[in-house]
Design a protein around this motif. Structure first.
Motif, PDB file in Angstrom:
ATOM      1  N   MET A  53       0.833  -1.210   0.000  1.00 18.91           N
ATOM      2  CA  MET A  53       0.000   0.000   0.000  1.00 18.91           C
ATOM      3  C   MET A  53       0.868   1.260   0.000  1.00 18.91           C
ATOM      4  N   CYS A  56       1.934   2.187  -3.350  1.00 11.77           N
ATOM      5  CA  CYS A  56       0.819   2.837  -4.067  1.00 11.77           C
ATOM      6  C   CYS A  56       0.437   4.195  -3.463  1.00 11.77           C
ATOM      7  N   TYR A  68      10.178   4.132  -9.278  1.00 12.48           N
ATOM      8  CA  TYR A  68       9.562   3.215 -10.222  1.00 12.48           C
ATOM      9  C   TYR A  68       9.884   3.669 -11.637  1.00 12.48           C
ATOM     10  N   THR A  78      -1.953   8.693  -5.090  1.00  7.51           N
ATOM     11  CA  THR A  78      -2.254   7.328  -5.515  1.00  7.51           C
ATOM     12  C   THR A  78      -2.777   7.271  -6.946  1.00  7.51           C
ATOM     13  N   HIS A  79      -3.674   8.199  -7.340  1.00  2.13           N
ATOM     14  CA  HIS A  79      -4.260   8.120  -8.684  1.00  2.13           C
ATOM     15  C   HIS A  79      -3.207   8.380  -9.762  1.00  2.13           C
ATOM     16  N   ILE A  81       0.012   7.502  -9.395  1.00  2.00           N
ATOM     17  CA  ILE A  81       0.808   6.270  -9.410  1.00  2.00           C
ATOM     18  C   ILE A  81       0.126   5.218 -10.291  1.00  2.00           C
ATOM     19  N   ALA A  82      -1.209   5.119 -10.192  1.00  2.00           N
ATOM     20  CA  ALA A  82      -1.956   4.132 -10.999  1.00  2.00           C
ATOM     21  C   ALA A  82      -1.781   4.391 -12.494  1.00  2.00           C
ATOM     22  N   ILE A  86       1.254   0.861 -12.945  1.00  2.00           N
ATOM     23  CA  ILE A  86       1.335  -0.022 -11.779  1.00  2.00           C
ATOM     24  C   ILE A  86      -0.105  -0.421 -11.456  1.00  2.00           C
ATOM     25  N   GLN A  88      -2.640  -2.876  -9.014  1.00  2.00           N
ATOM     26  CA  GLN A  88      -2.665  -3.638  -7.767  1.00  2.00           C
ATOM     27  C   GLN A  88      -3.953  -4.438  -7.671  1.00  2.00           C
TER      28      GLN A  88
END
Length: 245
Positions: A53, A56, A68, A78-79, A81-82, A86, A88
């Motif tokens: 987590m 993320c 990364y 987080t959004h 990173i997505a 990546i 999850q």
């Protein structure tokens, strides 16, 4: 050239994560190279899911760095990173129970703009034929194994460079566990997909993985190839005795 000769796709260095004043990760270092399956094993409560987590972005690392694909993502939301490819599949599956299987897969694909939806959904049906049979069924009515297949397929619909799986075997029958681990192996072998796997089922995880790490109380205590860890007496005593099947 082996995966470990290349530059890491994911590098975690000195990461410390807190819940309030309680330190959950105490300076974690891991590498995941392009094309590898890397597994993180450890007892329940060791901090495995917290690390996934934290990568993320929720919770955020208080110290250390997460890089990364050459980009420091330690402070990214987080959004964002997505969007970096990546994906999850979290612990507990967390599919959308009121949506159909098809709608869940559409949600996964929406990150990538739906351009490859028809091609990708056929691939998901090849990997998990059961999903094709259940396409118009609500997610909440699926069995636990089918929900896990859907959670993984939904993550894959985003066409990730890095697939992160949190406890994919949890609570599932051995036959379903085998199907899911076979699918992960096929994704890696066929597509070169990089997989970071958090798993309590140490036997299956280490058999599958190129490399593994052992976490105890928020600290990495051991690392090595999957085979080395499978054969390690300490690992066998702590995680494998009586748990091989």
């Amino acid at each position: 050239m082996s995966a470990t000769d290349t530059k890491p796709l994911l590098t975690v260095r000195g990461v410390k994560t807190y819940y309030g004043n309680i330190i959950a990760l105490k300076g974690v270092d891991i590498d995941v190279h392009q094309g590898e399956i890397v597994t993180l094993i450890g007892a329940n409560g060791a901090g495995k899911s917290t690390l996934m987590m934290t990568i993320c972005g929720n919770p955020r690392a208080r110290e250390g760095s997460i890089v990364y694909d050459g980009e420091d993502i330690t402070r990214l939301p987080t959004h964002e990173i997505a969007r970096l490819r990546i994906a999850q599949s979290p612990e507990g599956r967390r599919i959308f129970p009121r949506m159909t299987v098809l709608e869940n897969l559409q949600m996964g694909a929406s990150i990538d703009g739906m351009e490859f939806f028809d091609t990708d959904i056929q691939y998901m049906f090849d990997l998990f034929p059961r999903l094709k049979e259940r396409l118009h069924q609500r997610g909440g009515t699926l069995s636990g194994g089918e929900q896990q297949m859907l959670a993984i397929a939904r993550a894959l619909m985003a066409r990730p460079k890095l697939l992160m799986l949190d406890e994919p075997s949890l609570g599932l029958a051995p036959l379903i566990v085998k199907q899911i681990f076979d699918a992960i192996r096929e994704l890696n072998r066929r597509d070169g997909l990089t997989v970071f796997l958090v798993e309590q089922n140490a036997f299956h995880a280490l058999k599958l993985a190129h490399r593994g790490y052992v976490m105890v109380n928020g600290v990495i205590t051991m690392s090595g190839s999957g085979r080395e860890l499978l054969e390690n007496p300490e690992v066998r005593a702590a995680y494998l005795e009586g748990g091989a099947h």
